[in-house]
Design a protein around this motif. Structure first.
Motif, mmCIF file in Angstrom:
data_model
loop_
_atom_site.group_PDB
_atom_site.id
_atom_site.type_symbol
_atom_site.label_atom_id
_atom_site.label_comp_id
_atom_site.label_asym_id
_atom_site.label_seq_id
_atom_site.Cartn_x
_atom_site.Cartn_y
_atom_site.Cartn_z
ATOM 1 N N GLY A 55 0.802 -1.221 0.000
ATOM 2 C CA GLY A 55 0.000 0.000 0.000
ATOM 3 C C GLY A 55 0.829 1.262 0.000
ATOM 4 O O GLY A 55 0.277 2.362 -0.042
ATOM 5 N N SER A 58 1.585 3.800 -5.223
ATOM 6 C CA SER A 58 0.404 3.821 -6.077
ATOM 7 C C SER A 58 0.743 4.515 -7.391
ATOM 8 O O SER A 58 1.737 5.262 -7.478
ATOM 9 N N THR A 69 -8.366 8.160 -6.142
ATOM 10 C CA THR A 69 -7.426 7.664 -5.152
ATOM 11 C C THR A 69 -7.667 6.184 -4.918
ATOM 12 O O THR A 69 -8.795 5.772 -4.634
ATOM 13 N N SER A 71 -6.780 2.807 -2.640
ATOM 14 C CA SER A 71 -6.313 2.432 -1.308
ATOM 15 C C SER A 71 -6.670 0.969 -1.066
ATOM 16 O O SER A 71 -7.445 0.381 -1.828
#
Length: 127
Positions: A55, A58, A69, A71
């Motif tokens: 994580g 990105s 976005t 996640s």
């Protein structure tokens, strides 16, 4: 092996927001890098966003950078795509994808890198 199920799509107006979810079943979700792709009618599948196993990294397609976005919540076996300032050009079927990788910080923007795909969820943005 992992199974992917997308949700959260729908019909919205330009300027609205949506959050897509991709729930993964199977073991070891935290060893998979994840991605979102989309496909509009008559067009090729397009890279939207990717997130690394950890994580910490990105990546985004040029047309969504600054508006979307990605996640992930490894404890929930779920990856999300928050989409803000939606435009009619964002209309399409959104697919979640997964690839197992030992590299915790790497992202993958090519659809050919992914081994597993969901069935997709429709997003329609009206003007």
């Amino acid at each position: 092996q992992v199974q992917l199920v997308e949700s959260g799509g729908g019909l919205v107006q330009a300027g609205d927001s949506l959050r897509l979810s991709c729930a993964a079943s199977g073991r070891a979700f935290s060893t998979y890098a994840m991605g979102w792709f989309r496909q509009a009618p008559g067009k090729e599948r397009e890279f939207v966003a990717a997130i690394s196993v950890s994580g910490s990294s990105s990546d985004y397609g040029g047309s969504v950078k600054g508006r979307f976005t990605i996640s992930r919540a490894n404890a929930k076996n779920t990856v999300y795509l928050q989409m803000n300032s939606l435009e009619p050009e964002d209309t399409g079927v959104y697919y979640c994808a997964a690839v197992r990788t030992p590299t915790r910080s790497r992202t993958y923007s090519s659809s050919g890198s992914y081994d597993y795909w969901g069935q997709g969820t429709q997003v329609t943005v009206s003007s």
